[in-house]
Design a protein around this motif. Structure first.
Motif, PDB file in Angstrom:
ATOM      1  N   ILE A   1       0.865  -1.179   0.000  1.00  0.00           N
ATOM      2  CA  ILE A   1       0.000   0.000   0.000  1.00  0.00           C
ATOM      3  C   ILE A   1       0.898   1.224   0.000  1.00  0.00           C
ATOM      4  CG2 ILE A   1      -1.774   1.288   1.241  1.00  0.00           C
ATOM      5  CD1 ILE A   1      -2.641  -1.335   2.531  1.00  0.00           C
ATOM      6  N   LEU A   2       0.674   2.095  -0.962  1.00  0.00           N
ATOM      7  CA  LEU A   2       1.498   3.305  -1.000  1.00  0.00           C
ATOM      8  C   LEU A   2       0.652   4.526  -1.293  1.00  0.00           C
ATOM      9  CD1 LEU A   2       1.843   4.020  -4.226  1.00  0.00           C
ATOM     10  CD2 LEU A   2       3.592   2.290  -4.129  1.00  0.00           C
ATOM     11  N   ALA A   3       1.197   5.669  -0.942  1.00  0.00           N
ATOM     12  CA  ALA A   3       0.541   6.951  -1.209  1.00  0.00           C
ATOM     13  C   ALA A   3       1.121   7.509  -2.490  1.00  0.00           C
ATOM     14  CB  ALA A   3       0.768   7.919  -0.055  1.00  0.00           C
ATOM     15  N   GLY A   4       0.287   7.677  -3.499  1.00  0.00           N
ATOM     16  CA  GLY A   4       0.729   8.209  -4.778  1.00  0.00           C
ATOM     17  C   GLY A   4       0.543   9.709  -4.853  1.00  0.00           C
ATOM     18  N   LYS A   5       0.247  10.220  -6.060  1.00  0.00           N
ATOM     19  CA  LYS A   5       0.052  11.651  -6.242  1.00  0.00           C
ATOM     20  C   LYS A   5      -1.123  12.133  -5.408  1.00  0.00           C
ATOM     21  CE  LYS A   5       2.009  12.474 -10.831  1.00  0.00           C
ATOM     22  NZ  LYS A   5       1.729  12.956 -12.201  1.00  0.00           N
ATOM     23  N   GLY A   6      -0.947  13.305  -4.777  1.00  0.00           N
ATOM     24  CA  GLY A   6      -2.015  13.866  -3.974  1.00  0.00           C
ATOM     25  C   GLY A   6      -2.248  13.120  -2.674  1.00  0.00           C
ATOM     26  N   GLY A   7      -1.322  12.214  -2.315  1.00  0.00           N
ATOM     27  CA  GLY A   7      -1.475  11.466  -1.075  1.00  0.00           C
ATOM     28  C   GLY A   7      -2.518  10.365  -1.134  1.00  0.00           C
ATOM     29  N   LYS A   8      -3.032  10.055  -2.344  1.00  0.00           N
ATOM     30  CA  LYS A   8      -4.058   9.018  -2.474  1.00  0.00           C
ATOM     31  C   LYS A   8      -3.427   7.634  -2.366  1.00  0.00           C
ATOM     32  CE  LYS A   8      -6.913  11.907  -5.496  1.00  0.00           C
ATOM     33  NZ  LYS A   8      -7.476  12.062  -6.868  1.00  0.00           N
ATOM     34  N   GLU A   9      -4.001   6.801  -1.490  1.00  0.00           N
ATOM     35  CA  GLU A   9      -3.470   5.461  -1.307  1.00  0.00           C
ATOM     36  C   GLU A   9      -3.995   4.510  -2.379  1.00  0.00           C
ATOM     37  OE1 GLU A   9      -4.327   4.144   2.630  1.00  0.00           O
ATOM     38  OE2 GLU A   9      -2.526   5.091   3.455  1.00  0.00           O
ATOM     39  N   ARG A  10      -3.155   3.549  -2.746  1.00  0.00           N
ATOM     40  CA  ARG A  10      -3.601   2.509  -3.666  1.00  0.00           C
ATOM     41  C   ARG A  10      -2.837   1.219  -3.402  1.00  0.00           C
ATOM     42  NH1 ARG A  10       0.254   4.813  -7.251  1.00  0.00           N
ATOM     43  NH2 ARG A  10       1.305   3.291  -8.591  1.00  0.00           N
ATOM     44  N   LEU A  11      -3.478   0.123  -3.790  1.00  0.00           N
ATOM     45  CA  LEU A  11      -2.834  -1.184  -3.695  1.00  0.00           C
ATOM     46  C   LEU A  11      -1.984  -1.412  -4.934  1.00  0.00           C
ATOM     47  CD1 LEU A  11      -5.681  -3.519  -2.401  1.00  0.00           C
ATOM     48  CD2 LEU A  11      -3.699  -2.729  -1.130  1.00  0.00           C
ATOM     49  N   VAL A  12      -0.782  -1.896  -4.736  1.00  0.00           N
ATOM     50  CA  VAL A  12       0.121  -2.179  -5.854  1.00  0.00           C
ATOM     51  C   VAL A  12       0.522  -3.649  -5.778  1.00  0.00           C
ATOM     52  CG1 VAL A  12       2.347  -1.663  -6.890  1.00  0.00           C
ATOM     53  CG2 VAL A  12       1.001   0.176  -5.882  1.00  0.00           C
ATOM     54  N   PRO A  13       0.269  -4.421  -6.837  1.00  0.00           N
ATOM     55  CA  PRO A  13       0.646  -5.842  -6.814  1.00  0.00           C
ATOM     56  C   PRO A  13       2.156  -6.015  -6.864  1.00  0.00           C
ATOM     57  CG  PRO A  13      -0.068  -5.222  -9.007  1.00  0.00           C
ATOM     58  CD  PRO A  13      -0.320  -4.024  -8.120  1.00  0.00           C
ATOM     59  N   VAL A  14       2.633  -7.020  -6.194  1.00  0.00           N
ATOM     60  CA  VAL A  14       4.067  -7.315  -6.199  1.00  0.00           C
ATOM     61  C   VAL A  14       4.234  -8.775  -6.593  1.00  0.00           C
ATOM     62  CG1 VAL A  14       6.204  -7.350  -4.875  1.00  0.00           C
ATOM     63  CG2 VAL A  14       4.458  -5.625  -4.381  1.00  0.00           C
ATOM     64  N   SER A  15       4.948  -9.015  -7.684  1.00  0.00           N
ATOM     65  CA  SER A  15       5.119 -10.377  -8.186  1.00  0.00           C
ATOM     66  C   SER A  15       6.027 -11.188  -7.265  1.00  0.00           C
ATOM     67  CB  SER A  15       5.724 -10.339  -9.591  1.00  0.00           C
ATOM     68  OG  SER A  15       7.064  -9.850  -9.525  1.00  0.00           O
ATOM     69  N   GLU A  16       5.973 -12.507  -7.429  1.00  0.00           N
ATOM     70  CA  GLU A  16       6.861 -13.381  -6.666  1.00  0.00           C
ATOM     71  C   GLU A  16       8.317 -13.091  -7.000  1.00  0.00           C
ATOM     72  OE1 GLU A  16       5.783 -17.425  -7.253  1.00  0.00           O
ATOM     73  OE2 GLU A  16       3.769 -17.195  -6.410  1.00  0.00           O
ATOM     74  N   ARG A  17       8.578 -12.775  -8.269  1.00  0.00           N
ATOM     75  CA  ARG A  17       9.948 -12.429  -8.680  1.00  0.00           C
ATOM     76  C   ARG A  17      10.445 -11.200  -7.946  1.00  0.00           C
ATOM     77  NH1 ARG A  17      11.120 -13.062 -15.029  1.00  0.00           N
ATOM     78  NH2 ARG A  17      12.526 -11.382 -14.407  1.00  0.00           N
ATOM     79  N   ALA A  18       9.577 -10.178  -7.865  1.00  0.00           N
ATOM     80  CA  ALA A  18       9.963  -8.940  -7.178  1.00  0.00           C
ATOM     81  C   ALA A  18      10.173  -9.197  -5.691  1.00  0.00           C
ATOM     82  CB  ALA A  18       8.911  -7.867  -7.400  1.00  0.00           C
ATOM     83  N   HIS A  19       9.275  -9.995  -5.102  1.00  0.00           N
ATOM     84  CA  HIS A  19       9.429 -10.345  -3.682  1.00  0.00           C
ATOM     85  C   HIS A  19      10.773 -11.009  -3.434  1.00  0.00           C
ATOM     86  CE1 HIS A  19       6.274  -9.516  -0.815  1.00  0.00           C
ATOM     87  NE2 HIS A  19       5.348  -9.709  -1.738  1.00  0.00           N
ATOM     88  N   GLU A  20      11.129 -11.943  -4.291  1.00  0.00           N
ATOM     89  CA  GLU A  20      12.387 -12.667  -4.123  1.00  0.00           C
ATOM     90  C   GLU A  20      13.582 -11.728  -4.305  1.00  0.00           C
ATOM     91  OE1 GLU A  20      15.244 -15.660  -3.591  1.00  0.00           O
ATOM     92  OE2 GLU A  20      13.163 -15.409  -2.939  1.00  0.00           O
TER      93      GLU A  20
END
Length: 294
Positions: free
Chosen positions: A168-187
């Motif tokens: 979960i991150l705050a993007g433009k204007g402080g709006k929160e959004r869910l961002v998917p993270v792949s298994e590759r990125a996790h590793e």
């Protein structure tokens, strides 16, 4: 800007912050554009007549169309605020310049080119050298999650948690959004964390986090390692690749809008160009007249 105009702009920015949740940089941009408009007019903004505003097009004739459009948009919102608050009995913004803009399509990276960049980064990371592991985590998150450069470099060290397929991150204007993270990125992030130098940020640099400028340089270095012209690649190009490759794979435009954190789907549509051959294939396969000839 001084006097009554300064007070009006302060009230206007207070409204943007309170009602629209405008971020600090957005408010600074509005203040700057309104100050430049006041300078071009040579008279108070709050009292400007239709006739005075008509001349702004001439005063801004040497500016880029995008700049004129942005300043005019700031004035339109400002005068709408004055009218709604009863500070003015009219809204003179209809006479402001409306330059035609043609937004250029973003640069394109083929999926195979991105794969080459990922493979080159993985090969370097096989050495387990800390900076190589960091670079692999950077490119996996950029391409695998479609993060903006500013969002990526400001991720805290605790942003990704084991077993959670998103952050979960705050993007433009402080709006929160869910961002998917792949298994590759996790590793890739897990391997980087094992040799992480410590501190608050996932990607530290200098006294704080890695800068966007340094990220830009690193991405170009990774492109060169993969045999791709560095001037074709940037963090935003990888974000664009994330969007276009998902769309080509069948992603829904609304889902893509949410993943990219766009408030307006019109912005998302800039990322949705696909090659002409796929469009022809789509028409041939789906159009009723094409099917009727079978």
């Amino acid at each position: 800007m001084t006097g009554e105009d300064a007070a009006l702009v302060d009230r206007f920015c207070d409204m943007l912050a309170a009602e629209a949740g405008a971020a600090r940089n957005t408010l600074l941009a509005y203040r700057s554009d309104l100050a430049k408009a006041r300078e071009a007019l040579g008279s108070p903004l709050g009292e400007a007549s239709d006739e005075q505003l008509k001349h702004l097009g001439e005063a801004w004739s040497d500016l880029a169309p995008s700049t004129v459009a942005r300043r005019a948009a700031a004035l339109r919102r400002f005068y709408a605020f004055l009218f709604e608050e009863g500070i003015r009995s009219d809204d003179p913004s209809a006479v402001l310049p409306k330059p035609k803009q043609q937004r250029p399509l973003p640069r394109i990276l083929d999926p195979h080119e991105v794969e080459r960049m990922l493979e080159a980064a993985e090969e370097r990371a096989a050495s387990d050298r800390p900076l190589a592991l960091r670079n692999l985590a950077l490119i996996e998150l950029l391409y695998g999650s479609g993060l903006r450069a500013s969002e990526l470099v400001t991720l805290p060290k605790t942003a990704l948690r084991r077993g959670e397929p998103f952050l979960i991150l705050a993007g433009k204007g402080g709006k929160e959004r869910l961002v998917p993270v792949s298994e590759r990125a996790h590793e890739a992030v897990r391997r980087w964390i094992e040799v992480h130098p410590g501190g608050r940020w996932l990607f530290p640099g200098g006294k704080v986090h890695l800068s966007r400028v340094r990220l830009f340089q690193l991405v170009r270095e990774m492109a060169a390692d993969a045999g791709i012209a560095p001037d074709r690649v940037s963090p935003h190009v990888l974000r664009h690749a994330f969007a276009t490759h998902l769309l080509s794979g069948g992603a829904d435009l609304r889902a893509l809008q949410a993943l990219l954190g766009h408030s307006d789907i019109a912005t998302t549509q800039i990322y949705t160009h696909v090659d002409a051959s796929r469009l022809v294939e789509l028409v041939n396969a789906r159009h009723p007249l094409a099917r009727s000839r079978d």
